[in-house]
Design a protein around this motif. Structure first.
Motif, short mmCIF file in Angstrom:
data_model
loop_
_atom_site.label_atom_id
_atom_site.label_comp_id
_atom_site.label_asym_id
_atom_site.label_seq_id
_atom_site.Cartn_x
_atom_site.Cartn_y
_atom_site.Cartn_z
N GLU A 9 -3.38 9.88 3.50
CA GLU A 9 -4.69 10.49 3.21
C GLU A 9 -5.79 9.82 4.02
O GLU A 9 -6.65 10.48 4.59
CB GLU A 9 -5.00 10.37 1.72
CG GLU A 9 -4.12 11.23 0.84
CD GLU A 9 -4.34 10.96 -0.64
OE1 GLU A 9 -5.36 10.31 -1.01
OE2 GLU A 9 -3.48 11.38 -1.44
N HIS A 10 -5.74 8.50 4.08
CA HIS A 10 -6.80 7.75 4.77
C HIS A 10 -6.79 7.98 6.28
O HIS A 10 -7.83 8.19 6.89
CB HIS A 10 -6.67 6.26 4.46
CG HIS A 10 -7.71 5.41 5.11
ND1 HIS A 10 -9.01 5.39 4.65
CD2 HIS A 10 -7.65 4.60 6.18
CE1 HIS A 10 -9.71 4.57 5.43
NE2 HIS A 10 -8.91 4.07 6.36
N THR B 260 8.26 5.64 -5.16
CA THR B 260 7.04 5.58 -4.35
C THR B 260 7.32 4.63 -3.19
O THR B 260 7.86 3.55 -3.38
CB THR B 260 5.84 5.06 -5.17
OG1 THR B 260 5.66 5.92 -6.30
CG2 THR B 260 4.58 5.05 -4.33
N TYR C 146 6.14 2.19 -0.11
CA TYR C 146 5.04 1.28 0.17
C TYR C 146 5.24 0.59 1.52
O TYR C 146 6.36 0.42 1.98
CB TYR C 146 4.96 0.18 -0.89
CG TYR C 146 4.67 0.66 -2.28
CD1 TYR C 146 3.37 0.77 -2.74
CD2 TYR C 146 5.71 0.98 -3.16
CE1 TYR C 146 3.10 1.19 -4.04
CE2 TYR C 146 5.46 1.40 -4.44
CZ TYR C 146 4.15 1.50 -4.88
OH TYR C 146 3.89 1.92 -6.16
N ILE D 136 0.86 -1.18 0.00
CA ILE D 136 0.00 0.00 0.00
C ILE D 136 0.90 1.23 0.00
O ILE D 136 1.80 1.34 0.83
CB ILE D 136 -0.90 0.00 1.25
CG1 ILE D 136 -1.71 -1.29 1.30
CG2 ILE D 136 -1.81 1.23 1.26
CD1 ILE D 136 -2.34 -1.57 2.64
N PRO D 137 0.64 2.17 -0.93
CA PRO D 137 1.46 3.39 -0.97
C PRO D 137 1.28 4.20 0.32
O PRO D 137 0.18 4.34 0.83
CB PRO D 137 0.92 4.16 -2.16
CG PRO D 137 0.15 3.18 -2.97
CD PRO D 137 -0.33 2.13 -2.02
N THR E 257 3.51 12.07 6.23
CA THR E 257 4.43 11.08 5.68
C THR E 257 5.58 10.81 6.65
O THR E 257 6.05 9.68 6.77
CB THR E 257 4.99 11.57 4.33
OG1 THR E 257 3.89 11.91 3.47
CG2 THR E 257 5.84 10.52 3.65
N GLU F 16 1.47 7.33 0.65
CA GLU F 16 0.62 8.51 0.38
C GLU F 16 -0.85 8.17 0.60
O GLU F 16 -1.60 8.98 1.15
CB GLU F 16 0.83 8.99 -1.06
CG GLU F 16 2.17 9.63 -1.29
CD GLU F 16 2.35 10.08 -2.74
OE1 GLU F 16 1.36 10.13 -3.49
OE2 GLU F 16 3.50 10.37 -3.10
N THR F 17 -1.27 7.00 0.18
CA THR F 17 -2.66 6.58 0.37
C THR F 17 -2.98 6.45 1.85
O THR F 17 -4.06 6.86 2.31
CB THR F 17 -2.91 5.23 -0.34
OG1 THR F 17 -2.58 5.36 -1.72
CG2 THR F 17 -4.34 4.78 -0.20
#
Length: 97
Positions: free
Chosen positions: A14-15, A40, A42, A7-8, A20, A10-11
């Motif tokens: 946001e969630h 990226t 993960y 899972i990134p 970061t 960044e995601t």
């Protein structure tokens, strides 16, 4: 490497509404493993249970990264001791019977 099980970050940011740097700091002290692919970052989905616990500690209890590290190290020691105790009890039962 396949990213379908990763899972990134960044995601996740946001969630869960975290920075970061929260994940970077967790990775730097060794609580999570961050994989970088094509610039990226993960996290493997297997780590999500622990990550969610860390986020809850951080948000709800206002525990800093160092505190989270201490808590998880203590939890790991408790788990190891419980495993050892279970093994010792099993061996003791052999002699009691």
């Amino acid at each position: 490497m396949k990213t379908d099980t990763h899972i990134p970050i960044e995601t996740l940011c946001e969630h869960y509404k975290v920075e970061t740097t929260f994940f970077i700091n967790l990775g730097e002290i060794g609580l999570i493993e961050i994989v970088t692919l094509e610039q990226t970052q993960y996290i493997h989905e297997d780590q999500m249970n622990a990550v969610e616990k860390m986020i809850r500690m951080h948000h709800e209890l206002d525990v800093n990264i160092e505190g989270i590290d201490i808590v998880f190290n203590l939890l790991n020691k408790i788990e190891a001791l419980q495993t050892e105790l279970s093994q010792v009890r099993s061996r003791l039962k052999l002699y009691e019977d």
